[in-house]
Each structure stands twice: as structure tokens, then as C-alpha cells.
Scaffold this active site. Structure first.
Site, PDB file in Angstrom:
ATOM      1  N   ASP A  40      12.775  -5.361  -1.142  1.00 50.86           N
ATOM      2  CA  ASP A  40      11.326  -5.526  -1.272  1.00 50.86           C
ATOM      3  C   ASP A  40      11.085  -6.957  -1.734  1.00 50.86           C
ATOM      4  O   ASP A  40      11.460  -7.332  -2.847  1.00 50.86           O
ATOM      5  CB  ASP A  40      10.757  -4.530  -2.279  1.00 50.86           C
ATOM      6  CG  ASP A  40       9.254  -4.335  -2.130  1.00 50.86           C
ATOM      7  OD1 ASP A  40       8.671  -4.953  -1.222  1.00 50.86           O
ATOM      8  OD2 ASP A  40       8.675  -3.559  -2.918  1.00 50.86           O
TER       9      ASP A  40
ATOM     10  N   ARG B  51      10.676  -3.068   9.246  1.00 48.74           N
ATOM     11  CA  ARG B  51      10.685  -3.208   7.775  1.00 48.74           C
ATOM     12  C   ARG B  51      12.136  -3.229   7.338  1.00 48.74           C
ATOM     13  O   ARG B  51      12.887  -2.287   7.604  1.00 48.74           O
ATOM     14  CB  ARG B  51       9.947  -2.034   7.138  1.00 48.74           C
ATOM     15  CG  ARG B  51       9.996  -1.996   5.606  1.00 48.74           C
ATOM     16  CD  ARG B  51       9.267  -3.183   5.008  1.00 48.74           C
ATOM     17  NE  ARG B  51       9.020  -3.015   3.579  1.00 48.74           N
ATOM     18  CZ  ARG B  51       9.912  -3.255   2.616  1.00 48.74           C
ATOM     19  NH1 ARG B  51      11.134  -3.654   2.940  1.00 48.74           N
ATOM     20  NH2 ARG B  51       9.576  -3.090   1.344  1.00 48.74           N
TER      21      ARG B  51
ATOM     22  N   ARG C  18       6.403   1.684  11.022  1.00 51.96           N
ATOM     23  CA  ARG C  18       7.404   0.631  11.177  1.00 51.96           C
ATOM     24  C   ARG C  18       8.809   1.225  11.229  1.00 51.96           C
ATOM     25  O   ARG C  18       9.097   2.212  10.550  1.00 51.96           O
ATOM     26  CB  ARG C  18       7.315  -0.364  10.015  1.00 51.96           C
ATOM     27  CG  ARG C  18       5.976  -1.063   9.889  1.00 51.96           C
ATOM     28  CD  ARG C  18       5.909  -1.939   8.658  1.00 51.96           C
ATOM     29  NE  ARG C  18       6.075  -1.176   7.421  1.00 51.96           N
ATOM     30  CZ  ARG C  18       5.915  -1.668   6.202  1.00 51.96           C
ATOM     31  NH1 ARG C  18       5.588  -2.951   6.058  1.00 51.96           N
ATOM     32  NH2 ARG C  18       6.072  -0.920   5.135  1.00 51.96           N
TER      33      ARG C  18
ATOM     34  N   GLU D   2       5.100 -10.153  -2.412  1.00 55.61           N
ATOM     35  CA  GLU D   2       3.961 -10.242  -1.501  1.00 55.61           C
ATOM     36  C   GLU D   2       3.508 -11.702  -1.396  1.00 55.61           C
ATOM     37  O   GLU D   2       3.832 -12.531  -2.251  1.00 55.61           O
ATOM     38  CB  GLU D   2       2.813  -9.370  -2.016  1.00 55.61           C
ATOM     39  CG  GLU D   2       3.153  -7.899  -2.142  1.00 55.61           C
ATOM     40  CD  GLU D   2       3.440  -7.244  -0.790  1.00 55.61           C
ATOM     41  OE1 GLU D   2       2.888  -7.710   0.226  1.00 55.61           O
ATOM     42  OE2 GLU D   2       4.215  -6.268  -0.758  1.00 55.61           O
TER      43      GLU D   2
ATOM     44  N   ASP E  20       9.955  -9.367   4.159  1.00 56.74           N
ATOM     45  CA  ASP E  20      10.702  -8.164   4.527  1.00 56.74           C
ATOM     46  C   ASP E  20      10.133  -7.444   5.752  1.00 56.74           C
ATOM     47  O   ASP E  20      10.494  -6.293   6.014  1.00 56.74           O
ATOM     48  CB  ASP E  20      10.789  -7.190   3.339  1.00 56.74           C
ATOM     49  CG  ASP E  20       9.423  -6.870   2.728  1.00 56.74           C
ATOM     50  OD1 ASP E  20       8.449  -6.724   3.488  1.00 56.74           O
ATOM     51  OD2 ASP E  20       9.337  -6.777   1.487  1.00 56.74           O
TER      52      ASP E  20
END
EC number: 3.1.31.-
Length: 323
Positions: A218, A213, A255, A221, A143
Site C-alpha cells: 500500500d 492493484r 481491479r 496516496e 500501487d
């Protein structure tokens, strides 16, 4: 009989290719072989219920569609759509078996082609960025992406620092004199100021750096399940492409938070539909984002193959807490 074939299909090895890489090329090779020999793949019979004579009829139809396709399918999704369209009046079990044989997406897992970029700016958009081609190393995860916008763009030129502009001129002169040591030192100064010289269409372009972003999603990770898949999917979409970015705001990390469009595709839509991101409802309540996430949940694609995947915001919170 159909259930037995589907069960058998799970137990047997596939064509030996992956959906992300070899499925399209394997299909292309088999079509070329069929055109020359009129023979279908020997192991296909383990995946379908119809006879070899019927299989030959499929390959004739697919071959004709393949020849007429402009451009030819390059991705598993494109190849799957072509096969489904060519065999639209054939048994569902056969079509799904053929797709499974090549590791191509089945109809219920196929992501629809996203909508085109909006003609007018959506409500809340502060400005629009039109980027230079995205570099391979610019995608951090599923993302976040770093982009560069030419200093000739009015948005950038209006705020271009004089010292950066002067450094770019001096660097060009140093390169003309083959004084690459000075040129490299000047480029480091330019980079430290948030700009970079980018090679584009046989010339060096002074460009400003923007970290983007993606709004409303989301992704996992990098160390989470499906983190790599999310990164790779975003990279596959944007690498080497010029992007349109509609910026809404700036986050606490500096961002730009916005929507990204690439070749008319809405990037967040693709990521959600492929099950490679959550709808980040705390920051973006658009109904279409929730809808696309729900579609992926129902199909159990991507991270939704797990019954209870860990949310990335909870994962980050646990990491900060030392757990």
C-alpha cells in the site's frame, strides 16, 4: 578526521545534481574530462579524506569500469554499484564521500537487484497477463496501474465480444477511406466496452483494458508525503515496458490484484525496499514482503525517514470520516 569530513560534507553544497536526474550524467562528464585532462573535480576534496593523487587513481579505475560496462549505467543505483565495485578495496569514507559528491546512493541505501520472475506460477495465481507497453498516463499512484493485453492473447480472445471485434474491423476500413470521423466514433464505442486500439510495432492492435492493484503493498496516496515519489518510481519502472502480471483475485473496485514483473524485476520488491510502500499485511501475509519493508525501515529510506509516517489506510479512513 573521518567524522569531521562527514560533518563538513553535510554543510557544503553537493556537485549540484540530484540523485534522480543529474548524478549519473555528472559522473559521466567528469570521467570524460578526466580521460582528456587527468584532472579530478576541484570540489571533490571537501567530500573525501584522501589526496588528489589517490583521487586520480579512483577515477582511472572507475573510467576503466565505465568503459567495460555493457550497457553503461543509466540509473543512480547502477552508477553507484559500478563505483562501489571499482573501489572495493578503498576506504569506506572515501567511497561514501565520492558517492555523496554525485548524489548517488550510499552502500547502506542501495536497493538490491530484485529477483527474477518465477518459472512456475506461485500458489493462488488464477491467470497470467502479458501486456502491451505501458503508457505514461496509465500509472495512477504507487500501487495501481492500467494495462492493456492484445486481443490475440488466448486469455482475451476467448472472451472478446463480437460487437467489439466488428467495430475494430469497421474502424480499420474507415481509416483506409480516410473517414476519420467515423473511425473516431467507432473507437469511442470500443473504449466504452473496455477495449482500445493501441499502436504497437507499426500496427494497430485491439487490446483489452485491465486495472491492476499491486498485491501486498500500500503506497502513500498522492496527497500524502512520498505520494509523488511512489508514483514517479512506479512510472519509471513500467513506462514503455511490457509487463508480466500474475493475478490472484479481483478487488471490490473491479481491479485485478496481482504481482507485476518488469524486465525480471519484482515491482513490489523495489517499492518496499525503496521505502515507497507499506507491506499490506491485512491482505497479503507473505514473509518476504515483511522482510523487504523491515530492511527499508532499518535503513530509514523513503517514507521511513520519518519516525512515525501515517499509514495510507488510516489516512483514507480519516478522509472518509471527514477529518
Amino acid at each position: 578526521m573521518g567524522n569531521a569530513i562527514r560533518l563538513l560534507r553535510k554543510c557544503l553544497n553537493s556537485h549540484g545534481v540530484s540523485a534522480s536526474s543529474g548524478g549519473v550524467s555528472a559522473l559521466s562528464r567528469d570521467l570524460l574530462n578526466f580521460e582528456t585532462t587527468s584532472q579530478v573535480p576541484e570540489k571533490l576534496g571537501s567530500y573525501v579524506v584522501s589526496s588528489q593523487k589517490a583521487q586520480a587513481n579512483w577515477y582511472r579505475k572507475i573510467l576503466e569500469a565505465w568503459k567495460q560496462a555493457k550497457p553503461r549505467p543509466k540509473t543512480p543505483e547502477e552508477a553507484s554499484r559500478l563505483v562501489i565495485a571499482a573501489l572495493k578495496n578503498h576506504q569506506k569514507a572515501d567511497v561514501e564521500g565520492l558517492l555523496s559528491f554525485y548524489g548517488l546512493p550510499s552502500p547502506h541505501n542501495l536497493v538490491e537487484v530484485p529477483t527474477e520472475a518465477p518459472v512456475s506460477l506461485p500458489k493462488g495465481v488464477r491467470f497470467e497477463l502479458n501486456t502491451l507497453p505501458v503508457d505514461t498516463k496509465s500509472v495512477a499512484d504507487g500501487d495501481t496501474v492500467t494495462v492493456y493485453v492484445s486481443s490475440k492473447d488466448p486469455l482475451v480472445s476467448s472472451s472478446l465480444p463480437k460487437d467489439v471485434s466488428l467495430a475494430a474491423v469497421k474502424r480499420a476500413k474507415a481509416r483506409e477511406k480516410k473517414n476519420y470521423t467515423e473511425a473516431d466514433a467507432l473507437h469511442k464505442t470500443i473504449i466504452a466496452s473496455g477495449y482500445r486500439m493501441i499502436s504497437f510495432q507499426n500496427e494497430e492492435v485491439l487490446a483489452k483494458k485491465f486495472r491492476i492493484r499491486l498485491s501486498g503493498i500500500d503506497s502513500p496516496e498522492s496527497k500524502m508525503p512520498y505520494g509523488k515519489e511512489a508514483h514517479d518510481e512506479l512510472l519509471k519502472m513500467v513506462e514503455g515496458k511490457c509487463l508480466k502480471v500474475l493475478v490472484y483475485t479481483e478487488d471490490r473496485y473491479g481491479r485485478c490484484v496481482g504481482d507485476i514483473y518488469c524486465n525480471g524485476k519484482f515491482v513490489q520488491e523495489v517499492m518496499l525496499k525503496k521505502g515507497l510502500a507499506w507491506h499490506y499485511v491485512a491482505y497479503d501475509k507473505r514473509a518476504e514482503l515483511a522482510k523487504w519493508e523491515n530492511e527499508a525501515r532499518q535503513k530509514r529510506v523513503g517514507l521511513w525517514a520519518s519516525s512515525n509516517p501515517e499509514k495510507p489506510w488510516e489516512w483514507r479512513k480519516n478522509k472518509r470520516g471527514g477529518n
